[in-house]
Motif scaffolding. Structure first.
Motif, mmCIF file in Angstrom:
data_model
loop_
_atom_site.group_PDB
_atom_site.id
_atom_site.type_symbol
_atom_site.label_atom_id
_atom_site.label_comp_id
_atom_site.label_asym_id
_atom_site.label_seq_id
_atom_site.Cartn_x
_atom_site.Cartn_y
_atom_site.Cartn_z
ATOM 1 N N LEU A 158 7.703 -14.678 1.216
ATOM 2 C CA LEU A 158 7.871 -14.186 -0.152
ATOM 3 C C LEU A 158 6.547 -13.860 -0.831
ATOM 4 O O LEU A 158 6.454 -12.880 -1.575
ATOM 5 C CB LEU A 158 8.614 -15.236 -0.991
ATOM 6 C CG LEU A 158 10.052 -15.563 -0.605
ATOM 7 C CD1 LEU A 158 10.664 -16.521 -1.630
ATOM 8 C CD2 LEU A 158 10.905 -14.302 -0.482
ATOM 9 N N ALA A 159 5.534 -14.672 -0.605
ATOM 10 C CA ALA A 159 4.273 -14.471 -1.323
ATOM 11 C C ALA A 159 3.104 -14.879 -0.445
ATOM 12 O O ALA A 159 3.174 -15.877 0.270
ATOM 13 C CB ALA A 159 4.256 -15.278 -2.622
ATOM 14 N N VAL A 160 2.055 -14.088 -0.505
ATOM 15 C CA VAL A 160 0.786 -14.409 0.146
ATOM 16 C C VAL A 160 -0.282 -14.284 -0.930
ATOM 17 O O VAL A 160 -0.467 -13.207 -1.503
ATOM 18 C CB VAL A 160 0.482 -13.454 1.316
ATOM 19 C CG1 VAL A 160 -0.851 -13.810 1.953
ATOM 20 C CG2 VAL A 160 1.598 -13.502 2.358
ATOM 21 N N GLU A 272 9.339 -9.018 -3.853
ATOM 22 C CA GLU A 272 8.783 -7.680 -3.649
ATOM 23 C C GLU A 272 8.397 -7.045 -4.986
ATOM 24 O O GLU A 272 7.336 -6.416 -5.103
ATOM 25 C CB GLU A 272 9.814 -6.798 -2.928
ATOM 26 C CG GLU A 272 9.294 -5.418 -2.578
ATOM 27 C CD GLU A 272 10.284 -4.602 -1.771
ATOM 28 O OE1 GLU A 272 10.040 -3.396 -1.599
ATOM 29 O OE2 GLU A 272 11.293 -5.173 -1.316
ATOM 30 N N GLU A 273 9.239 -7.216 -5.994
ATOM 31 C CA GLU A 273 8.912 -6.683 -7.320
ATOM 32 C C GLU A 273 7.672 -7.369 -7.889
ATOM 33 O O GLU A 273 6.837 -6.717 -8.542
ATOM 34 C CB GLU A 273 10.105 -6.874 -8.257
ATOM 35 C CG GLU A 273 11.296 -5.988 -7.894
ATOM 36 C CD GLU A 273 12.515 -6.288 -8.761
ATOM 37 O OE1 GLU A 273 12.362 -7.096 -9.709
ATOM 38 O OE2 GLU A 273 13.585 -5.754 -8.469
ATOM 39 N N ALA A 274 7.555 -8.672 -7.654
ATOM 40 C CA ALA A 274 6.386 -9.395 -8.150
ATOM 41 C C ALA A 274 5.116 -8.890 -7.479
ATOM 42 O O ALA A 274 4.072 -8.733 -8.132
ATOM 43 C CB ALA A 274 6.565 -10.897 -7.896
ATOM 44 N N ARG A 275 5.189 -8.593 -6.182
ATOM 45 C CA ARG A 275 4.009 -8.052 -5.473
ATOM 46 C C ARG A 275 3.659 -6.668 -5.995
ATOM 47 O O ARG A 275 2.496 -6.339 -6.196
ATOM 48 C CB ARG A 275 4.282 -8.000 -3.974
ATOM 49 C CG ARG A 275 4.323 -9.353 -3.294
ATOM 50 C CD ARG A 275 4.262 -9.197 -1.780
ATOM 51 N NE ARG A 275 5.409 -8.463 -1.254
ATOM 52 C CZ ARG A 275 6.554 -9.013 -0.859
ATOM 53 N NH1 ARG A 275 6.708 -10.326 -0.969
ATOM 54 N NH2 ARG A 275 7.522 -8.284 -0.374
ATOM 55 N N ASP A 276 4.673 -5.828 -6.226
ATOM 56 C CA ASP A 276 4.415 -4.472 -6.706
ATOM 57 C C ASP A 276 3.837 -4.465 -8.094
ATOM 58 O O ASP A 276 3.041 -3.584 -8.455
ATOM 59 C CB ASP A 276 5.714 -3.660 -6.700
ATOM 60 C CG ASP A 276 6.211 -3.374 -5.284
ATOM 61 O OD1 ASP A 276 5.401 -3.501 -4.336
ATOM 62 O OD2 ASP A 276 7.393 -3.033 -5.138
#
Length: 278
Positions: A158-160, A272-276
């Protein structure tokens, strides 16, 4: 292969003594010995080397012990999940209180708005407890930081995010804008062990940060923790060569729950929205 012979085998394999294993199982040694002989005949292998003074596992016995533990744990987990489903349809999501990279609330909010969603109970747990809860049927899905024991689990990253050094504000290195692992006496191969030791030795995040402020420990944490938990007496500093913190969503491989699948899809979309948007 039935579960009872496997339970008998595991008892003998762990005790390496038929009398103690029989006592543990609540039976007498002769039927236990016969059950092990039948299991060996069924499999066509020797599981134990027996002498008048000792019992040792053969290589085949070592393999079966590892496999049998997985099978028996899965059976117990299936029972727990079945009882939970009968009592009240809901999902249990396991997470360390400070280990969600800020994603837990938006995931729960988005999932609750999905058609056909079921209630989600958040189970707060200790450091690296999530895999055990998933395999034991006490949780359906979990947020967990790498590294972790992923045996029997499916995962989705989910997150890196970067890790930062966490040190007392009066520490000599706190005056720097940036540092390297070597400044902390670490290298890429020792980071995970160092972090694991700091977390296990001081419990939850509040205790870790208190220990840091007192100068008892220096550690590394995900950058999102630094943003969410500013604290007097604690300095967060970038570490240019620190390996990133990886947050994954995990769930049992054998899960066929449509509710779990929907939560996984929702969490993946939110991440994905948080990364974008970062």
């Amino acid at each position: 292969m039935e579960s009872r012979p496997l339970r008998y085998f595991v008892a003998v394999a762990e005790e390496l003594n038929f009398a103690r294993a029989a006592e543990r199982l609540g039976i007498s040694p002769p039927p236990l010995s016969r059950a092990i002989r039948r299991l060996e005949a069924e499999l066509g292998v020797t599981l134990f080397e027996r002498t008048t003074h000792s019992v040792t596992r053969t290589p085949a016995g070592d393999v079966l012990l590892a496999e049998a533990r997985v099978v028996l744990d899965a059976l117990e987990a299936a029972g727990r999940r079945t009882r939970r489903a009968a009592a009240e349809p809901k999902l249990v999501l396991a997470v360390k209180a400070d280990g969600d990279a800020g994603l837990l609330e938006p995931i729960l909010t988005r999932y609750a708005a999905e058609p056909g969603s079921v209630p989600v109970a958040v189970r707060l747990c200790g450091w690296q407890e999530q895999p055990r809860l998933l395999r034991g049927g006490e949780a359906d899905v979990a947020l967990v930081h790498a590294p972790f024991d992923g045996a029997g689990l499916d995962t989705e990253t989910l997150a890196v995010e970067p890790r930062v050094a966490v040190l007392a504000s009066n520490h000599p290195l706190a005056s720097r804008d940036r540092m390297e692992l070597a400044d902390l006496g670490l290298n890429a191969g020792t980071v995970d062990r160092h972090i694991d030791g700091a977390r296990r030795g001081h419990g939850d995040l509040a205790q870790v940060l208190t220990a840091v402020s007192l100068g008892e420990v220096v550690t590394l944490l995900p950058a999102s923790v630094a943003a969410r938990y500013p604290r007097p007496g604690v300095a967060y500093r970038p570490v240019s060569d620190a390996p990133p913190a990886v947050l994954s969503l995990a769930w049992p491989q054998q899960s066929r729950s449509t509710a779990t699948a929907a939560l996984v899809r929702t969490a993946t979309a939110v991440a994905e929205e948080a990364r974008d948007g970062a």
